[in-house]
Write a protein that holds these residues in place. Structure first.
Motif, PDB file in Angstrom:
ATOM      1  N   PHE A  22       0.819  -1.218   0.000  1.00 13.84           N
ATOM      2  CA  PHE A  22       0.000   0.000   0.000  1.00 13.84           C
ATOM      3  C   PHE A  22       0.852   1.267   0.000  1.00 13.84           C
ATOM      4  O   PHE A  22       0.453   2.282  -0.569  1.00 13.84           O
ATOM      5  N   GLY A  23       2.029   1.224   0.623  1.00 17.13           N
ATOM      6  CA  GLY A  23       2.879   2.410   0.667  1.00 17.13           C
ATOM      7  C   GLY A  23       3.335   2.835  -0.711  1.00 17.13           C
ATOM      8  O   GLY A  23       3.277   4.017  -1.073  1.00 17.13           O
ATOM      9  N   THR A  24       3.790   1.866  -1.517  1.00  9.87           N
ATOM     10  CA  THR A  24       4.251   2.186  -2.876  1.00  9.87           C
ATOM     11  C   THR A  24       3.077   2.597  -3.757  1.00  9.87           C
ATOM     12  O   THR A  24       3.181   3.523  -4.564  1.00  9.87           O
ATOM     13  N   ALA A  25       1.942   1.902  -3.591  1.00 11.19           N
ATOM     14  CA  ALA A  25       0.740   2.263  -4.354  1.00 11.19           C
ATOM     15  C   ALA A  25       0.336   3.699  -4.061  1.00 11.19           C
ATOM     16  O   ALA A  25      -0.019   4.476  -4.972  1.00 11.19           O
ATOM     17  N   TYR A  26       0.393   4.086  -2.763  1.00 12.71           N
ATOM     18  CA  TYR A  26       0.042   5.455  -2.368  1.00 12.71           C
ATOM     19  C   TYR A  26       0.965   6.464  -3.060  1.00 12.71           C
ATOM     20  O   TYR A  26       0.504   7.480  -3.592  1.00 12.71           O
TER      21      TYR A  26
END
Length: 830
Positions: A22-26
């Motif tokens: 989720f961090g990279t997607a964000y």
């Protein structure tokens, strides 16, 4: 090139989401939105989902600063997104930043007034930020007028510079300015109240004339914050026990660092050359009372509950008793509006003077915290049961103007209540004329403390003292110790000092609620009997000779050595609960309690032991969980629950948050034939006219605040639902009969409707100002509990209308009931 980068980033974001990165997607979504703001509408939902998932992960990793940076970044991209605002507020509130959380909830509601989650969040946090007494006190015209006159008198007599300590809405500061003070300063620690005071002062055209300081008075320095010493301090930093808001500490500091020196005695000094305080002083009064309502909330008055014996080795006390010998600074009293206490109260003594204090005497203020407690003896004037010492005070603003918080006065104030507790059994608290109540009165840790309450009786010519704080008996004649102890029946107390268990007052009133436990016992019995195979039976009241084999044995002579699997019961009701022990007494049962506190677990284990239950029949569920956030799980990988007990209603009178979500999980964990308790809940209500509720909910225009414009600003923090009500003593006029508003079915959710209209017949003409509501919790079709009953540990709640509605006998009013998640809203359809 930019289009290609945007396309690649969108694909990468989707790929990361599939891999739960989720961090990279964000990060990819932030890049896309910065490069192509026109895509905001298209990717909004996925961006929100990614943000919330990444925030959960950051929260679990305690990367708090990163979490807030992400939300601030998101709000730069979507400044008017109510969902992001609300979520930001929820994170802030969980971390204890209530002021900041309120700001985000408030903004979310302004952006979307129909956003149910944000409204519910704001209402809950508003109760923390702007306490309800602000509305009640601002509506008290008499209190406002007396303060105005006292301040005006001082300013007109020469006090030209004024400091308002704990200004709240700024009303006292504005009184001083209107009276002609040349310089007015006001300090307020609460960020919410400080901002509110700034708005109020500006709206009353005094923005440049009153200097507001967002700080506590103890941090004010001269000349850094105030240019020179001032001549008058005004304050109302007093609670029901007078000292509880720190008035002594703040005035000692003010006299030493902020005020001009006091007027020397017997010397002629100019009116503006010395310091003064309004209020000038106070006289504290007390009275011993009998009150069943106070008793049932602070003393466990039963020895047995639904067949469960309470361990004599456990001494249950409320937090006020725990404060006596505690190192922690715990408020040593509770508060009650005695004129509205259910069942009323009976004075056992005449009112007595407990203490006087001069706020204009620095040495007296400094000595308050260090001087020895004052021993007070008061004769009993009427027989009864000694349940509490009730305290109030008369505030002397000056020689002419006073305010009384007496229970016999028409006042906005509640009274301080010091429950008497310490000895088991009601007979120890009986008093009669001729007896004397003694106590120690002092001011310690910023609190008025009443300790070592004792009863001196005269029996057989002896003075016998019963001490309610330290479980001791002292005698005038030591040789007659044995006969005195025999007459007092306290030998068991002396022989066996119990293990102390501190419970909240609502938990104690629940233990005293016999009907509640008998109903659960009957409902548990029916479910467990239905799940026991034919020819088997559950054993009740297991005795001390039972072994584990006896406990689990099927009562079949041909299969006497067969041990059936136990039936599993999970109690996740709030607070201290003996329901698991009640369940264990039905034989082949393994009960799990959700109690977390160690001393509560110890107390429940002792109760289980006294009832001769094998140790392994009772488990503490939190001790078994790897992830405590997932409370509702199977007892074992191959087992299901026979009964799950949920708390549906808060003691405040509202539906518990997320209870329907918990019910949905619970249904998936039930054994075939298993049940959730309660199985369904009926909500009832009625239409009433109550001026008291109106005054407790919102400031009524400018009249009570003496033409000062305060109402629109503080009323932003009003909440439509008033909680912790007792309808039996609420001053009101019923305008309709009781009606059924809604059913919440925990076993069959498809029966629940999200919206419903209810027609209500008006049976008395008047103005509808509120809709009180309460619950009947059905454990099954035949067994139910009413939260409005006299023995209930629950209080009731009421929706208070923004504007009263005039009705006539025979009219028909339509109520619109909305059910969203665990939130229920009730509105009158115009």
């Amino acid at each position: 090139l930019a289009r290609e980068l945007i396309s690649q980033s969108l694909q990468s974001a989707q790929h990361c989401l599939e891999g739960q990165d989720f961090g990279t997607a964000y990060a990819h979504y932030v890049l896309v939105l910065n490069l192509a703001p026109e895509l905001k509408h298209d990717v909004k939902e996925m961006f929100q989902f990614t943000l919330f998932k990444w925030a959960e992960e950051l929260d679990s990793l305690t990367r708090i600063q990163d979490l807030f940076n992400c939300y601030e970044q998101a709000l730069e991209l979507f400044p008017n997104d109510e969902v992001i605002c609300n979520s930001m507020g929820e994170h802030l509130f969980r971390m204890g930043f209530r002021d900041e959380a309120a700001g985000y909830f408030h903004k979310a509601v302004k952006l979307n007034p129909d956003f149910a989650d944000a409204k519910e969040n704001f209402y809950r946090v508003a109760n923390w930020l702007v306490e309800r007494w602000h509305f009640i006190m601002l509506n008290d015209t008499n209190r406002n007028l007396i303060y105005q006159k006292a301040i005006q008198k001082k300013v007109c007599s020469g006090c030209r510079t004024v400091l308002d300590i704990g200004t709240g809405t700024g009303i006292l500061s504005m009184f001083a300015k209107k009276a002609g003070a040349s310089s007015v300063y006001a300090c307020e620690l609460s960020k919410t109240m400080y901002k509110l005071a700034c708005d109020v002062v500006a709206a009353n055209n005094m923005e440049g004339e009153i200097k507001l300081l967002h700080m506590k008075s103890l941090d004010i320095e001269i000349p850094k914050h105030v240019p020179e010493r001032i001549s008058l301090v005004v304050t109302e930093t007093v609670d029901a026990g007078l000292f509880g808001e720190g008035i002594v500490e703040s005035l000692v500091h003010a006299w030493e660092h902020l005020l001009l020196p006091p007027k020397p005695k017997n010397e002629c000094v100019g009116p503006d050359e010395y310091g003064q305080v309004v209020p000038a002083g106070a006289v504290i009064f007390g009275m011993a009372v009998e009150c069943k309502e106070i008793r049932r909330h602070h003393r466990v008055c039963v020895q047995e509950i639904a067949g469960v014996i309470l361990a004599e080795t456990v001494e249950f006390h409320s937090p006020t008793y725990a404060a006596i010998n505690s190192d922690e600074t715990v408020e040593p009293y509770t508060t009650e509006k005695l004129s509205r206490v259910p069942g009323g109260y009976v004075p056992l003594t005449e009112p007595f003077k407990a203490m006087t204090v001069d706020f204009n005497d620095l040495q007296e203020l400094k000595n308050l915290a260090t001087r020895k407690p004052c021993k007070i003896s008061v004769p009993v004037s009427r027989g009864g049961v000694l349940d509490a010492i009730v305290v109030w005070f008369v505030l002397h603003l000056d020689h002419e103007h006073t305010l009384s918080t007496s229970p016999t006065e028409e006042t906005c104030w509640e009274q301080a209540v010091y429950p008497v507790q310490g000895l088991p059994g009601t007979s120890c608290y009986s008093v009669k004329p001729g007896d004397t109540v003694t106590m120690d009165v002092s001011c310690q840790d910023c609190y008025l403390r009443i300790q070592n309450v004792s009863l001196v009786t005269s029996e057989s010519g002896m003075d016998i003292e019963r001490n309610f704080s330290e479980n001791t008996v002292s005698l005038g004649n030591e040789a007659e110790l044995c006969s005195a102890l025999a007459s007092l029946q306290t030998t068991s107390t002396l022989d066996c000092v119990g293990k102390e268990c501190v419970l909240e007052s609502t938990e104690i009133s629940l233990l005293n609620n016999v009907t509640y436990h008998e109903c659960f016992k009957a409902a548990i019995s029916k479910v467990l009997s239905s799940l026991t195979p034919s020819g088997q039976s559950q054993s009740m009241d297991v005795d001390s000779h039972s072994s584990e084999m006896d406990l689990k044995k099927i009562q079949d002579p041909n299969a006497s050595d067969t041990i059936p699997d136990p039936l599993y019961v999970l109690d996740v009701s709030e607070g201290f609960s003996v329901l698991p022990v009640i369940a264990c007494k039905f034989g082949a049962v393994k009960a799990y309690s959700s109690i977390e506190r160690e001393h509560h677990q110890t107390a429940l284990s002792l109760i289980s032991e006294v009832n001769n239950l094998p140790k392994e029949t009772l488990e503490f569920w939190h001790n078994q969980l790897e992830d405590e956030s997932v409370l509702l799980q199977r007892p074992k990988s191959d087992k299901l629950w026979s009964i799950i007990i949920l708390d549906v209603v808060e003691t405040s009178g509202l539906i518990q948050q997320e209870v329907m979500e918990k019910a949905a999980i619970s249904r998936c964990l039930l054994h075939s034939g298993g049940k959730i308790f309660p199985q369904y809940v009926m909500i009832y209500g009625m239409l009433i006219e109550s001026q008291s509720l109106v005054l407790e909910t919102a400031v009524q225009g400018t009249e009570p605040t003496l033409s000062l414009n305060i109402a629109p600003f503080i009323n932003q923090f009003k909440v439509p639902v008033r909680v912790f009500l007792d309808l039996s003593t609420l001053p009101c006029v019923p305008l309709s009969k009781t009606v059924e508003l809604l059913m919440l079915d925990l076993m069959n959710p498809y029966l629940n409707s999200s919206s419903r209209e209810v027609k209500v017949q008006i049976c008395k003409s008047g103005q509808v100002t509120a809709i009180p509501f309460w619950y009947r919790m059905h454990l099954d079709e035949d067994i139910s509990l009413d939260t409005s009953s006299e023995s209930s540990h629950w209080k009731q709640a009421a929706v208070v209308l923004d504007k009263p509605i005039q009705v006539q006998v025979g009219d028909e009013v339509i109520l619109n009931i909305q059910h969203h998640k665990s939130n229920v809203s009730i509105m009158i359809k115009q």
